[in-house]
Design a protein around this motif. Structure first.
Motif, PDB file in Angstrom:
ATOM      1  N   ARG A  90      63.363  58.831  41.822  1.00  0.00           N
ATOM      2  CA  ARG A  90      64.526  59.482  41.913  1.00  0.00           C
ATOM      3  C   ARG A  90      65.130  59.394  43.151  1.00  0.00           C
ATOM      4  NH1 ARG A  90      61.859  63.759  38.530  1.00  0.00           N
ATOM      5  NH2 ARG A  90      62.240  63.180  36.309  1.00  0.00           N
ATOM      6  N   PRO A 104      71.715  51.889  52.176  1.00  0.00           N
ATOM      7  CA  PRO A 104      71.464  51.758  50.829  1.00  0.00           C
ATOM      8  C   PRO A 104      71.006  50.299  50.396  1.00  0.00           C
ATOM      9  CG  PRO A 104      73.854  51.790  51.186  1.00  0.00           C
ATOM     10  CD  PRO A 104      73.074  52.094  52.556  1.00  0.00           C
ATOM     11  N   ARG A 136      65.298  59.434  50.660  1.00  0.00           N
ATOM     12  CA  ARG A 136      66.784  59.958  50.544  1.00  0.00           C
ATOM     13  C   ARG A 136      67.428  59.629  51.739  1.00  0.00           C
ATOM     14  NH1 ARG A 136      63.964  64.683  48.512  1.00  0.00           N
ATOM     15  NH2 ARG A 136      64.063  64.694  46.076  1.00  0.00           N
ATOM     16  N   SER A 143      61.982  51.662  45.573  1.00  0.00           N
ATOM     17  CA  SER A 143      62.086  50.767  44.332  1.00  0.00           C
ATOM     18  C   SER A 143      60.451  50.276  44.070  1.00  0.00           C
ATOM     19  CB  SER A 143      62.972  49.428  45.153  1.00  0.00           C
ATOM     20  OG  SER A 143      64.024  49.765  45.380  1.00  0.00           O
ATOM     21  N   ALA A 166      66.190  51.475  41.261  1.00  0.00           N
ATOM     22  CA  ALA A 166      65.515  52.696  41.341  1.00  0.00           C
ATOM     23  C   ALA A 166      66.534  53.679  40.633  1.00  0.00           C
ATOM     24  CB  ALA A 166      65.431  53.106  42.852  1.00  0.00           C
ATOM     25  N   GLU A 167      67.744  53.485  40.690  1.00  0.00           N
ATOM     26  CA  GLU A 167      68.553  54.499  40.042  1.00  0.00           C
ATOM     27  C   GLU A 167      68.597  54.404  38.691  1.00  0.00           C
ATOM     28  OE1 GLU A 167      72.535  54.030  41.593  1.00  0.00           O
ATOM     29  OE2 GLU A 167      72.069  54.457  43.566  1.00  0.00           O
ATOM     30  N   GLN A 212      65.145  48.397  51.142  1.00  0.00           N
ATOM     31  CA  GLN A 212      64.468  48.700  49.815  1.00  0.00           C
ATOM     32  C   GLN A 212      63.096  49.782  50.571  1.00  0.00           C
ATOM     33  OE1 GLN A 212      65.161  48.008  46.436  1.00  0.00           O
ATOM     34  NE2 GLN A 212      67.059  47.472  47.768  1.00  0.00           N
ATOM     35  N   GLY A 240      65.105  57.233  45.199  1.00  0.00           N
ATOM     36  CA  GLY A 240      65.393  56.013  45.598  1.00  0.00           C
ATOM     37  C   GLY A 240      64.419  54.997  45.868  1.00  0.00           C
ATOM     38  N   SER A 276      71.341  50.399  41.331  1.00  0.00           N
ATOM     39  CA  SER A 276      70.081  49.725  41.900  1.00  0.00           C
ATOM     40  C   SER A 276      69.050  49.932  40.635  1.00  0.00           C
ATOM     41  CB  SER A 276      69.674  50.205  43.032  1.00  0.00           C
ATOM     42  OG  SER A 276      69.035  51.553  42.925  1.00  0.00           O
ATOM     43  N   LYS A 335      68.009  55.687  52.106  1.00  0.00           N
ATOM     44  CA  LYS A 335      69.096  55.268  51.213  1.00  0.00           C
ATOM     45  C   LYS A 335      70.513  55.875  51.408  1.00  0.00           C
ATOM     46  CE  LYS A 335      67.895  52.667  48.493  1.00  0.00           C
ATOM     47  NZ  LYS A 335      67.924  51.325  48.304  1.00  0.00           N
ATOM     48  N   THR A 336      70.726  56.873  51.891  1.00  0.00           N
ATOM     49  CA  THR A 336      71.828  57.497  52.441  1.00  0.00           C
ATOM     50  C   THR A 336      72.567  56.634  53.227  1.00  0.00           C
ATOM     51  OG1 THR A 336      71.237  59.647  51.583  1.00  0.00           O
ATOM     52  CG2 THR A 336      73.225  59.555  53.130  1.00  0.00           C
TER      53      THR A 336
END
Length: 209
Positions: free
Chosen positions: A95, A74, A67, A99, A198-199, A77, A97, A196, A70-71
């Protein structure tokens, strides 16, 4: 050159991974950390393409680390590298983030392949992990078609992303160009309101759990 950062608290394993990447053509380890306390500054300095991250880290867990990464970064990976193969850790990591998700028992050549696949647009997972994700994913396409108006082909491509296929492999699978796959994936992201792989997977899993 694929630039890789490693976050692993086992010194022997971390050293082995550094050696593996540095002796592999086209790869270089640019950061090696045993915890996440200074991850933002360390990653900001090294700017890796991919971070190989353990989950069971001291002080801050790898899932929270995903988290944080990715914050702040972004486009970087994150590939989870862990002994945990339970649903909670798998889905929480995705969830957050991540990949990709591979287990520590993965052979060195498959670790290298996973990094390469992730770099080239795939979502690598150890086979047993992919099976768990797919089992959770089964039945979702119908819901997605109804809720987000995905076409049958878009649902198939989303399945392929979850299965860890790269854009090239998906293109080969459906006998179309990579640019066509990119267009489909762009449409999928727009319809799911994500940015992405992952999302997108997390959105599906969120409906299933």
């Amino acid at each position: 050159m694929i630039k890789i950062a490693i976050v692993e608290d086992n010194n022997t394993l971390r050293s082995s991974l550094e050696s593996l990447f540095n002796r592999t053509e086209g790869m270089r380890c640019v950061a090696s950390l045993n915890n996440l306390l200074n991850v933002v500054s360390e990653v900001g300095t090294a700017l890796p393409d991919i971070i190989l991250m353990d989950i069971g880290l001291p002080n801050i867990s790898g899932i929270e680390g995903v988290r944080t990464v990715k914050t702040h970064f972004p486009t970087i990976q994150v590939l989870m590298f862990t002994v945990f193969d339970d649903d909670e850790n798998i889905f929480d990591a995705i969830r957050a983030g991540a990949s990709g998700y591979i287990l520590k028992k993965t052979p060195p050549d498959e670790i290298v392949q996973a990094v390469q696949d992730l770099y080239h647009g795939g979502a690598p997972m150890t086979a047993s992990i992919a099976r768990r994700v797919l089992q959770s994913f089964q039945g979702a396409p119908a819901t997605l078609v109804e809720d987000y108006r995905l076409t049958a082909r878009e649902s198939e491509i989303l399945y392929s992303l979850v299965d860890g296929l790269s854009y090239k492999k998906i293109a080969d699978k459906y006998c179309v160009s990579i640019s066509t796959i990119r267009t489909h994936i762009c449409n999928i992201y727009n319809k799911l309101h994500v940015n992405s792989k992952a999302e997108a997977v997390a959105r599906v899993l969120g409906q299933k759990r």
